[in-house]
Write a protein that holds these residues in place. Structure first.
Motif, PDB file in Angstrom:
ATOM      1  N   GLU A 115      27.833  57.913  -3.103  1.00  0.00           N
ATOM      2  CA  GLU A 115      28.632  57.144  -3.917  1.00  0.00           C
ATOM      3  C   GLU A 115      28.930  55.736  -3.113  1.00  0.00           C
ATOM      4  O   GLU A 115      28.991  54.849  -4.013  1.00  0.00           O
ATOM      5  N   ARG A 116      28.794  55.735  -1.948  1.00  0.00           N
ATOM      6  CA  ARG A 116      29.032  54.383  -1.342  1.00  0.00           C
ATOM      7  C   ARG A 116      27.680  53.597  -0.792  1.00  0.00           C
ATOM      8  O   ARG A 116      27.606  52.557  -0.244  1.00  0.00           O
ATOM      9  N   GLY A 117      26.469  54.204  -1.216  1.00  0.00           N
ATOM     10  CA  GLY A 117      25.220  53.889  -1.060  1.00  0.00           C
ATOM     11  C   GLY A 117      24.789  53.721   0.368  1.00  0.00           C
ATOM     12  O   GLY A 117      24.111  52.738   0.799  1.00  0.00           O
ATOM     13  N   VAL A 118      25.133  54.629   1.278  1.00  0.00           N
ATOM     14  CA  VAL A 118      24.842  54.506   2.745  1.00  0.00           C
ATOM     15  C   VAL A 118      24.354  55.571   3.147  1.00  0.00           C
ATOM     16  O   VAL A 118      24.327  56.130   4.491  1.00  0.00           O
ATOM     17  N   GLU A 119      23.621  56.534   2.364  1.00  0.00           N
ATOM     18  CA  GLU A 119      22.961  57.646   2.892  1.00  0.00           C
ATOM     19  C   GLU A 119      22.061  57.640   3.931  1.00  0.00           C
ATOM     20  O   GLU A 119      21.809  58.381   4.701  1.00  0.00           O
ATOM     21  N   ASN A 120      21.450  56.307   3.863  1.00  0.00           N
ATOM     22  CA  ASN A 120      20.464  56.024   5.083  1.00  0.00           C
ATOM     23  C   ASN A 120      20.956  55.866   6.232  1.00  0.00           C
ATOM     24  O   ASN A 120      20.370  56.032   7.331  1.00  0.00           O
ATOM     25  N   LEU A 121      22.467  55.706   6.551  1.00  0.00           N
ATOM     26  CA  LEU A 121      23.113  55.518   7.689  1.00  0.00           C
ATOM     27  C   LEU A 121      23.222  57.139   8.535  1.00  0.00           C
ATOM     28  O   LEU A 121      23.808  57.396   9.530  1.00  0.00           O
ATOM     29  N   ILE A 122      23.220  58.120   7.465  1.00  0.00           N
ATOM     30  CA  ILE A 122      23.425  59.507   8.048  1.00  0.00           C
ATOM     31  C   ILE A 122      22.234  60.104   8.574  1.00  0.00           C
ATOM     32  O   ILE A 122      21.264  60.120   7.799  1.00  0.00           O
ATOM     33  N   ASP A 123      22.176  60.360   9.711  1.00  0.00           N
ATOM     34  CA  ASP A 123      20.885  60.976  10.461  1.00  0.00           C
ATOM     35  C   ASP A 123      20.734  62.537   9.949  1.00  0.00           C
ATOM     36  O   ASP A 123      19.515  62.953   9.706  1.00  0.00           O
ATOM     37  N   ILE A 124      21.870  63.337  10.086  1.00  0.00           N
ATOM     38  CA  ILE A 124      22.007  64.672   9.678  1.00  0.00           C
ATOM     39  C   ILE A 124      23.181  64.862   8.701  1.00  0.00           C
ATOM     40  O   ILE A 124      24.139  64.592   9.110  1.00  0.00           O
ATOM     41  N   ALA A 155      16.589  67.931  -0.005  1.00  0.00           N
ATOM     42  CA  ALA A 155      15.954  66.690   0.805  1.00  0.00           C
ATOM     43  C   ALA A 155      15.745  65.657  -0.167  1.00  0.00           C
ATOM     44  O   ALA A 155      16.196  64.359   0.054  1.00  0.00           O
ATOM     45  N   ASN A 156      15.511  65.982  -1.373  1.00  0.00           N
ATOM     46  CA  ASN A 156      15.398  64.726  -2.690  1.00  0.00           C
ATOM     47  C   ASN A 156      16.726  64.267  -2.658  1.00  0.00           C
ATOM     48  O   ASN A 156      16.984  62.959  -2.994  1.00  0.00           O
ATOM     49  N   LEU A 157      17.630  65.215  -2.927  1.00  0.00           N
ATOM     50  CA  LEU A 157      19.023  64.827  -3.352  1.00  0.00           C
ATOM     51  C   LEU A 157      19.643  64.015  -2.285  1.00  0.00           C
ATOM     52  O   LEU A 157      20.334  62.974  -2.559  1.00  0.00           O
ATOM     53  N   HIS A 158      19.277  64.165  -0.944  1.00  0.00           N
ATOM     54  CA  HIS A 158      20.066  63.358   0.188  1.00  0.00           C
ATOM     55  C   HIS A 158      18.939  62.242   0.652  1.00  0.00           C
ATOM     56  O   HIS A 158      19.283  61.492   1.596  1.00  0.00           O
ATOM     57  N   LYS A 159      17.962  62.024   0.017  1.00  0.00           N
ATOM     58  CA  LYS A 159      16.995  61.074   0.367  1.00  0.00           C
ATOM     59  C   LYS A 159      16.442  61.128   1.912  1.00  0.00           C
ATOM     60  O   LYS A 159      16.357  60.301   2.466  1.00  0.00           O
ATOM     61  N   LYS A 160      15.972  62.578   2.211  1.00  0.00           N
ATOM     62  CA  LYS A 160      15.769  62.973   3.507  1.00  0.00           C
ATOM     63  C   LYS A 160      14.467  63.525   3.412  1.00  0.00           C
ATOM     64  O   LYS A 160      14.033  63.920   2.566  1.00  0.00           O
ATOM     65  N   PRO A 161      13.545  63.110   4.381  1.00  0.00           N
ATOM     66  CA  PRO A 161      12.249  64.016   4.391  1.00  0.00           C
ATOM     67  C   PRO A 161      12.197  65.442   4.374  1.00  0.00           C
ATOM     68  O   PRO A 161      11.226  66.096   3.934  1.00  0.00           O
ATOM     69  N   ALA A 200      19.754  68.527   6.250  1.00  0.00           N
ATOM     70  CA  ALA A 200      18.763  67.780   5.722  1.00  0.00           C
ATOM     71  C   ALA A 200      18.861  66.390   6.871  1.00  0.00           C
ATOM     72  O   ALA A 200      19.741  65.959   7.268  1.00  0.00           O
ATOM     73  N   GLY A 201      17.402  66.017   7.078  1.00  0.00           N
ATOM     74  CA  GLY A 201      17.538  64.974   8.096  1.00  0.00           C
ATOM     75  C   GLY A 201      15.739  64.835   8.108  1.00  0.00           C
ATOM     76  O   GLY A 201      14.984  64.917   7.305  1.00  0.00           O
ATOM     77  N   SER A 202      15.468  64.058   9.332  1.00  0.00           N
ATOM     78  CA  SER A 202      13.968  63.810   9.488  1.00  0.00           C
ATOM     79  C   SER A 202      13.160  65.354   9.804  1.00  0.00           C
ATOM     80  O   SER A 202      13.613  66.144   9.884  1.00  0.00           O
ATOM     81  N   SER A 203      11.855  64.822   9.422  1.00  0.00           N
ATOM     82  CA  SER A 203      10.884  66.436   9.516  1.00  0.00           C
ATOM     83  C   SER A 203      10.954  66.678  10.794  1.00  0.00           C
ATOM     84  O   SER A 203      11.123  67.967  11.130  1.00  0.00           O
ATOM     85  N   LEU A 204      10.884  66.099  11.880  1.00  0.00           N
ATOM     86  CA  LEU A 204      11.034  66.424  13.285  1.00  0.00           C
ATOM     87  C   LEU A 204      12.234  67.239  13.581  1.00  0.00           C
ATOM     88  O   LEU A 204      12.210  68.192  14.407  1.00  0.00           O
ATOM     89  N   LEU A 205      13.341  66.658  13.284  1.00  0.00           N
ATOM     90  CA  LEU A 205      14.465  67.081  13.562  1.00  0.00           C
ATOM     91  C   LEU A 205      14.646  68.444  13.000  1.00  0.00           C
ATOM     92  O   LEU A 205      15.150  69.301  13.763  1.00  0.00           O
ATOM     93  N   VAL A 206      14.414  68.691  11.673  1.00  0.00           N
ATOM     94  CA  VAL A 206      14.585  69.714  10.977  1.00  0.00           C
ATOM     95  C   VAL A 206      13.963  70.891  11.314  1.00  0.00           C
ATOM     96  O   VAL A 206      14.150  71.893  11.754  1.00  0.00           O
ATOM     97  N   ASP A 207      12.375  70.545  12.018  1.00  0.00           N
ATOM     98  CA  ASP A 207      11.531  71.626  12.341  1.00  0.00           C
ATOM     99  C   ASP A 207      11.993  71.879  13.642  1.00  0.00           C
ATOM    100  O   ASP A 207      11.557  73.023  14.149  1.00  0.00           O
ATOM    101  N   THR A 208      12.699  71.047  14.607  1.00  0.00           N
ATOM    102  CA  THR A 208      13.211  71.466  15.877  1.00  0.00           C
ATOM    103  C   THR A 208      14.415  72.714  15.824  1.00  0.00           C
ATOM    104  O   THR A 208      14.056  73.383  16.382  1.00  0.00           O
TER     105      THR A 208
END
Length: 506
Positions: free
Chosen positions: A303-312, A172-178, A329-337
């Motif tokens: 590499e392209r600085g757009v990790e935030n644009l990837i939802d999953i 999660a930290n690697l991909h800057k996701k919750p 990796a993604g949002s906490s709610l999505l991953v928990d689902t």
């Protein structure tokens, strides 16, 4: 049904002498005898059933038309026909007996066949050699000694180990996701996530890249959600399809960053922006990018600085990280689902301790300065192979990534060239249908930082000889190691930072 034997006795007598009755008559009771069955005792011989037979043979009239020999389906004949069809069109897969060597000075070589002949491996997805790095090996060995070799079952049944939670937190930290969730493989991660989300999102529509991996295709099929296929890495076609979709309906846009067979890299930012403009979630497979691109090895998104644009984001632990397993990796709610509803996660045995520990060590290694040095050398070796193919006049598909495809049309031809290379000490697997379309067969080279320029020079010579041996024409620029036009000796300098020299594991 009450016991006919005990039921005929005085109940006070039964209560007072129950233990004596059980010991004396228990062997004759089909229920009691299961608790203390002894060899040779037929538990079906209850005295009540024997005296009052309720089983009888069928009358002769009912069995007269029963035929003993039945003309059953010829399963083996069917299977034989399927295999023979694949052999005839050269799509039948033969698994080479190849044992990769891990010792320093031997990698990336392997022992091939029953004779253990030494060959150089060019097609493994252990891109950086992390599987044989001492830090990764030591972590896995230590985990075996502390926790054993197996997980003991699913995470729900056997328990959720602390190493599992550490690994998911690291991803999660690697991909800057919750949050993140690990699976037994990335095939399962893609299949389980896509099939679950598209099935539960009401009226969900999927937009899938035409070049997507089989795991994503399988997940989309299993969801039974309506789908649209857009041309490979074509943002305009994606926009065209999305623009006609209902605004309020859930949508998933599914694609890869690095294509595994062509080496192409998608226009990530543009495709994500188009998807979000029309209210879709982006599902991005970074399997062939994680560990290899970005400052910390998080992939093309980093590499392209757009990790935030990837939802999953989905990735693998089995390629650049040198272990096995997959993740999202993604949002906490999505991953928990997904964790709560995906059968592919819920009912699969958890990853074992050595894999968890080895993967954690590999992610940390490739996020470090040493990892960046390994990536720099990797890219330099890739450039050397591409330039060597170009100078030799050998065919190659245009690729901006670390994957170097050499097209050889015809499943028979590509198989023959692969066999010729193996005879010359170079192992690369022929790629044909169904991995690629018929007519698009190829050899797929994946050089790594442990390959040397000398190995590549030897490979180029072997390729030229193999093409000639199998009557495959190409535009030959080199003759006996020199340019055919000016006779200048062929030499390409390779520049890279020398990576950290780690000690050989004991």
């Amino acid at each position: 049904m009450p016991c006919p034997f005990l039921g005929s006795m005085n109940q006070t007598f039964v209560r007072n002498y129950a233990s004596v009755l059980v010991k004396q008559y228990g062997n004759f009771c089909p229920i009691f005898s299961r608790g203390f069955r002894t060899l040779g005792v037929d538990e079906t011989k209850c005295p009540f059933i024997q005296k009052n037979s309720i089983i009888s043979e069928a009358p002769k009239e009912m069995t007269e038309d029963i035929v003993e020999s039945v003309n059953t389906y010829k399963y083996d004949k069917f299977f034989s026909e399927q295999i023979n069809a694949k052999k005839k069109d050269y799509s039948y897969r033969i698994f080479r007996k190849v044992s990769r060597l891990a010792a320093d000075g031997l990698y990336p070589q392997a022992l091939e066949g029953t004779e253990n002949r030494r060959v150089t491996v060019w097609c493994a997805n252990d891109y950086l050699g992390a599987s044989r790095h001492p830090a990764v090996q030591d972590a896995a060995i230590s985990a075996i000694k502390s926790y054993g070799t197996g997980a003991g079952g699913t995470r729900n049944i056997a328990g959720n180990s602390q190493m599992t939670e550490k690994l998911e937190s690291e991803i999660a930290n690697l991909h800057k996701k919750p949050a993140a969730l690990i699976f037994s493989s990335c095939f399962v991660a893609n299949d389980a996530t896509l099939s679950t989300l598209a099935k539960i999102l009401p009226g969900c529509i999927i937009y899938s890249d035409a070049g997507n991996h089989a795991s994503m295709i399988q997940g989309i099929r299993n969801s039974r959600a309506p789908k649209h296929i857009f041309r490979h890495n074509d943002p305009s076609h994606l926009r065209e399809l999305l623009s006609s979709s209902p605004a309020s309906v859930p949508k998933l846009v599914v694609f890869e960053t690095v294509h595994s067979m062509s080496g192409a890299i998608c226009p990530l930012e543009e495709m994500c922006n188009i998807a979000h403009k029309y209210g879709a979630l982006t599902f991005v497979d970074e399997v062939h990018a994680v560990g290899l691109y970005g400052k910390h090895g998080a992939g093309i998104g980093e590499e392209r600085g757009v990790e935030n644009l990837i939802d999953i984001v989905s990735g693998t632990l089995g390629k650049a990280y040198g272990n096995v397993g997959g993740y999202i990796a993604g949002s906490s709610l999505l991953v928990d689902t997904v964790r709560s509803l995906a059968p592919g996660f819920i009912f699969t045995t958890a990853l074992p301790p050595p894999v968890l520990a080895g993967s954690l060590a590999a992610i940390r290694l490739l996020a470090s300065e040493e990892g960046r040095s390994m990536r720099a050398k990797h890219q330099a070796i890739v450039r050397y192979l591409k330039l060597s193919l170009l100078v030799a006049g050998l065919p190659q598909m245009p690729s901006v990534s670390h994957i170097v495809p050499v097209p050889i049309t015809g499943a028979d031809k590509v198989a023959l060239v692969a066999e010729s290379l193996m005879k010359r000490g170079h192992y690369v697997q022929a790629i044909n249908y169904p991995t690629v379309a018929r007519g698009e067969e190829r050899l797929r080279f994946a050089p790594g930082p442990h390959h040397t320029p000398e190995m590549i020079d030897s490979l180029i010579t072997a390729l030229i000889e193999s093409f000639h041996e199998n009557n495959i024409n190409f535009n030959q620029f080199m003759v006996n190691g020199a340019c055919r036009e000016c006779s200048m000796e062929y030499k390409v300098d390779i520049a890279y930072e020398e990576p950290f020299k780690y000690p050989i594991a004991a």
